[in-house]
Structures are given as structure tokens and as C-alpha cells.
Design an enzyme around this catalytic site. Structure first.
Site, short mmCIF file in Angstrom:
data_model
loop_
_atom_site.label_atom_id
_atom_site.label_comp_id
_atom_site.label_asym_id
_atom_site.label_seq_id
_atom_site.Cartn_x
_atom_site.Cartn_y
_atom_site.Cartn_z
N SER A 94 0.70 -1.16 0.03
CA SER A 94 -0.16 -0.03 -0.04
C SER A 94 0.74 1.27 0.03
CB SER A 94 -0.97 -0.01 1.23
OG SER A 94 -1.94 0.96 1.08
N ASP B 217 -2.08 6.45 -3.90
CA ASP B 217 -0.79 5.88 -3.48
C ASP B 217 -0.71 4.54 -4.36
OD1 ASP B 217 -3.27 4.10 -2.82
OD2 ASP B 217 -2.27 3.40 -0.94
N ASP C 210 -1.07 1.43 -4.53
CA ASP C 210 -1.98 0.46 -5.04
C ASP C 210 -3.45 0.99 -5.10
OD1 ASP C 210 -2.34 0.85 -2.37
OD2 ASP C 210 -3.29 -1.46 -1.97
N ASP D 279 -5.94 2.48 -4.06
CA ASP D 279 -6.93 2.68 -3.24
C ASP D 279 -7.28 4.01 -2.48
OD1 ASP D 279 -5.07 1.97 -1.40
OD2 ASP D 279 -5.92 0.36 -0.43
MG MG Z 1 -3.15 1.50 -0.44
#
Ligand code: MG
Length: 447
Positions: free
Chosen positions: A97, A241, A243, A245
Site C-alpha cells: 500500500s 498511493d 496500490d 485505493d
Molecule cells: Mg493503499
């Protein structure tokens, strides 16, 4: 400092120190044993260690008889959606993340596209600890296939939402500077924006995994984006970010709005289209309480953690929800934080509003949130919480998640992090001075 965090929400660590191929293999064998046979979808963000760890994940899953659907580099929400739409038994996303480049980890996803909850995660952990893997014999090992359409399917699902008017967004010809921090968003978001008629200035949109700045989309890490928005005279700056999300917005003035405003604006937009309950976590800005009250809908708060918000949303049939760290959850797509969804809702909102993002943002009440932390090496978490409980016994305390002290126009929340060895101290008040003073006061109680 601990370099491996193993918890019910997955595993995260520094590659080569705590996080090794063996750790990942064990965890993947445990997850595969837990879900039983059948398909498991696997994806990763763009980190340079991602391919190495993916090989461990796939080996572990095949060994316990799961078939692997490898969707390659993709945002976490893309994988969550694929887990559900491809009718799999679950998914593993290889990502750390927002953590820096030396970190990586696994996020575990169920067949419904939601993260495993604490109970389910505990089962996987137990299998992993006991090493009670359900190994297949030579005829029973799984097959691996590559699947390259997951991102396209995610994009199509978003653009097909009934309240998204692609032509209307196109007419505005928004100029957007996009900072994907060389993460997984790079493989989806430039194309998504162009399909909405945007003039896209790409800033760090090659999926190399070599993050050009601290990858957490906090205002202090977005100076390059802010400067580029001004230089290009753009309508909007967008940061995600690694990834994808979490979503953060930068105004046309080159000022970061702060991640809390991402969800507040998305909620404001959705409640204009669909009335229904909203779910946020205990640390999310109270501006959303104001937005929900204005729309006359119920607002619920849960423990911090995407799965807690997602489960509550499913239970009460919420129309939107999420977390204040830029995590927008739109159940019409799936019950997971989804930056691409947040981007498209923002552009539609802006197209309908017919003004600037600053003006749109200014139409919502203003509060200031400040975030601080205490390293766990310095204190014992339960003792710290007990101290606070005693010190503020006469006030309004909420124990949904750690301790939240709620006052008339402010609050401060103290809780142990799920993903890092720290205690978070978060305060919100009408002014920065008041919020900072609250953080300092509570921090002073425990260190
Ligand atoms: Mg993330």
C-alpha cells in the site's frame, strides 16, 4: 523496529529482512488451504519486489490445489472487483500500500471481493502457524492462467454507472495533472482520464515501482504535483498511493485539499443522486456528519479498517462510505476503497457544479484534522489507553476503536495501528491550532 507485521489483515514487511519468499509461501499455502480448491486471483502493485513475491504466492497456491488467475500489475480495487466478477474463491494482492519502496506484503480477499475480516484472517493465520497445509498430489496441483482484461472491466464498470455522464465530463475538457507515484495506478488511470476527455499531464505514471517521493498521498508528499498543477494551469491535481485505493486531490491553485476532503466531496455528490445511509470510520472528518445531516440521511461510524466499514455498508445497504484517508467505497461497483471510482465521481461532481474544485471544496464546512503518532517502542499500548481512559473519565469517551474523546466541535482519537508498530493520535477541530493542541495534550498523557 519490527520488519514483519503478520496480522489478521495480512502480512507486511521489509523485503529481505522480515518478509522473505518463505513467509509469503507459507501465507499463500495457508490462504489456499483456507479457501479450498478453485480459482484464486493474484495481482500486484508495481514494486520491484512484486514479481519475486508473486512467484512465491503462485507456487503456494498451486501447491495446495488452487488454480491461479494472474491479472498482473493492477490497483487493489481492480483485484477486489475481479475476485467477485470472475467467480473466484478469493484473491491475493501483493502490495504494501502506502509504505515505502523497501516494504511489500499481501492483502487477502474473499470470494465476495471484501478483505478477510478478523475472524477469517485468524483462520488463515492458524493454518499458517500450524503449517497444516492441504497439499495436493501430482495430479491435483493447480493451473496458472494469465488474464489481461481485469483493468478494462473495472474501467467499463465505472463508466457505466447510471449517474456518470461521460459526454458531460468530456465537454469540460478538464486539464488534470496525475501523480501515480510510479505505482499500479499508472497502468489504469491515464487511460481512464483520457476516456473522459481530459487533457492529462502525466507525472510519475510509469509503473516502475521506484517511487519518486514518499508514496503516501499526504499534502507534504505532493509538492511536485502542486507545482505541476500551477505550471500547467490545470483544473485539478490527482494523487494516488501505490496500490490506488487512496485518492488525494489538489486544487487548481496548486493547494492540496487533504485526503479527508476526497471522501467528503464524494459523499456530497452521491447524496445528491441517491439518498441512503453513509458509513465512515471513527477517525474520519466530521464534515461528513454535516453533509449527511444536510441530506437527511443516517451516518454510521465503525472501527478503522476497510473491512469494518465495508461490512457495515453491506449490512445497512449504504449508498456510499469509506475512510478519511482518501478511501472512497461505492457499493454500486464493489465494497472496497477505490481511487479510480473516487476520480470519476469527482470529475462528474465538478462537471455538474460548473465551477472550480476550490469553490466546490469551499462549499463544505471546514475542519482541520491533525495526525500524530507514538512509536510503540516507547510505550505499552494498553497502558497508554488506560491512562487516557482515567484522565478523561468525566468526558464523552467512545470505545468503538481505541479511545475517542468527543467534545462539542472537536474530537481526538487514540488507537493502535493495524499495519505499523505505532499508536495513532488524530484530532479534529475548527482550527489547526485547536486540533494540534488536542493531539499534543493526548500525546502528553502517554509518553
Ligand atoms: Mg493503499
Amino acid at each position: 523496529m519490527t520488519t514483519l507485521m503478520v496480522s489478521v489483515s495480512g502480512v507486511r514487511g521489509i523485503v529481505g529482512e522480515g518478509l522473505t519468499p518463505e513467509v509469503v509461501l507459507n501465507f499463500s499455502q495457508a490462504f489456499g488451504t483456507y479457501v479450498g480448491h478453485g480459482k484464486v486471483v493474484v495481482g500486484r502493485d508495481s514494486r520491484v519486489t512484486g514479481e519475486l513475491l508473486k512467484n512465491s504466492v503462485i507456487a503456494g497456491l498451486l501447491a495446495v490445489g488452487c488454480d491461479v488467475v494472474d491479472i498482473g500489475i493492477c490497483p487493489t480495487p481492480t483485484l477486489q472487483l475481479a475476485a467477485e466478477s470472475l467467480k473466484t474463491n478469493g484473491g491475493i494482492m501483493i502490495t504494501a500500500s502506502h509504505n515505502p519502496v523497501m516494504w511489500n506484503g499481501l492483502k487477502l480477499i474473499g470470494s465476495d471481493g471484501l478483505f478477510l475480516d478478523a475472524e477469517q484472517g485468524e483462520e488463515v493465520l492458524n493454518i499458517s502457524t500450524r503449517q497444516s497445509f492441504n497439499f495436493a498430489n501430482w495430479e491435483g496441483i493447480g493451473l496458472r492462467i494469465s488474464y489481461s482484461r481485469a483493468i478494462e472491466e473495472h474501467v467499463k464498470a465505472i463508466l457505466a454507472l447510471e449517474y456518470i455522464d461521460v459526454e458531460k465530463i468530456k465537454q469540460r475538457r478538464f486539464k488534470v495533472v496525475l501523480d501515480c507515484v510510479c505505482g499500479a495506478g499508472s497502468v489504469m488511470l491515464p487511460d481512464l482520464l483520457r476516456r473522459l476527455g481530459c487533457d492529462v499531464v502525466e507525472l510519475y505514471c510509469e509503473p516502475t515501482g521506484l517511487f519518486p517521493h514518499n508514496p503516501e498521498p499526504l499534502p507534504e508528499n505532493l509538492s511536485g504535483l502542486c507545482a505541476a498543477v500551477k505550471e500547467h494551469e490545470a483544473d485539478l491535481g490527482i494523487a494516488v498511493d501505490p496500490d490506488s485505493d487512496r485518492l488525494a486531490l489538489v486544487s487548481e491553485r496548486g493547494e492540496p485539499l487533504g485526503e479527508e476532503r476526497t471522501l467528503a466531496l464524494a459523499v456530497k455528490f452521491m447524496l445528491g443522486r441517491k439518498k441512503g445511509p453513509v458509513v465512515i470510520n471513527a477517525s474520519t472528518s466530521r464534515v461528513i456528519e454535516d453533509v449527511a445531516a444536510e441530506a437527511g440521511v443516517a451516518l454510521h461510524r465503525t472501527k478503522v479498517g476497510e473491512i469494518n466499514v465495508a461490512k457495515k455498508m453491506r449490512e445497512i445497504n449504504a449508498v456510499i462510505g469509506g475512510e478519511g484517508n482518501g478511501g472512497v467505497i461505492l457499493p454500486d461497483i464493489h465494497l472496497g476503497r477505490d481511487a479510480p471510482v473516487g476520480i470519476v465521481l469527482t470529475l462528474q461532481h465538478l462537471a455538474d457544479f460548473a465551477g472550480t474544485i476550490s469553490a466546490l471544496n469551499d462549499s463544505l464546512p471546514n475542519y482541520v484534522i491533525t495526525k500524530d503518532k507514538v512509536e510503540l517502542a516507547d510505550i505499552e499500548p494498553q497502558a497508554a489507553l488506560d491512562t487516557i481512559r482515567q484522565a478523561y473519565a468525566g468526558e464523552n469517551l467512545d470505545f468503538t476503536d481505541g479511545i475517542k474523546l468527543v467534545r462539542d466541535r472537536s474530537w481526538v482519537h487514540v488507537r493502535a495501528s493495524n499495519t505499523e508498530p505505532i499508536i495513532r493520535v488524530i484530532a479534529e477541530a475548527p482550527t489547526e491550532g485547536e486540533a494540534k493542541a488536542l493531539c499534543k495534550e493526548l500525546k502528553g498523557q502517554v509518553v
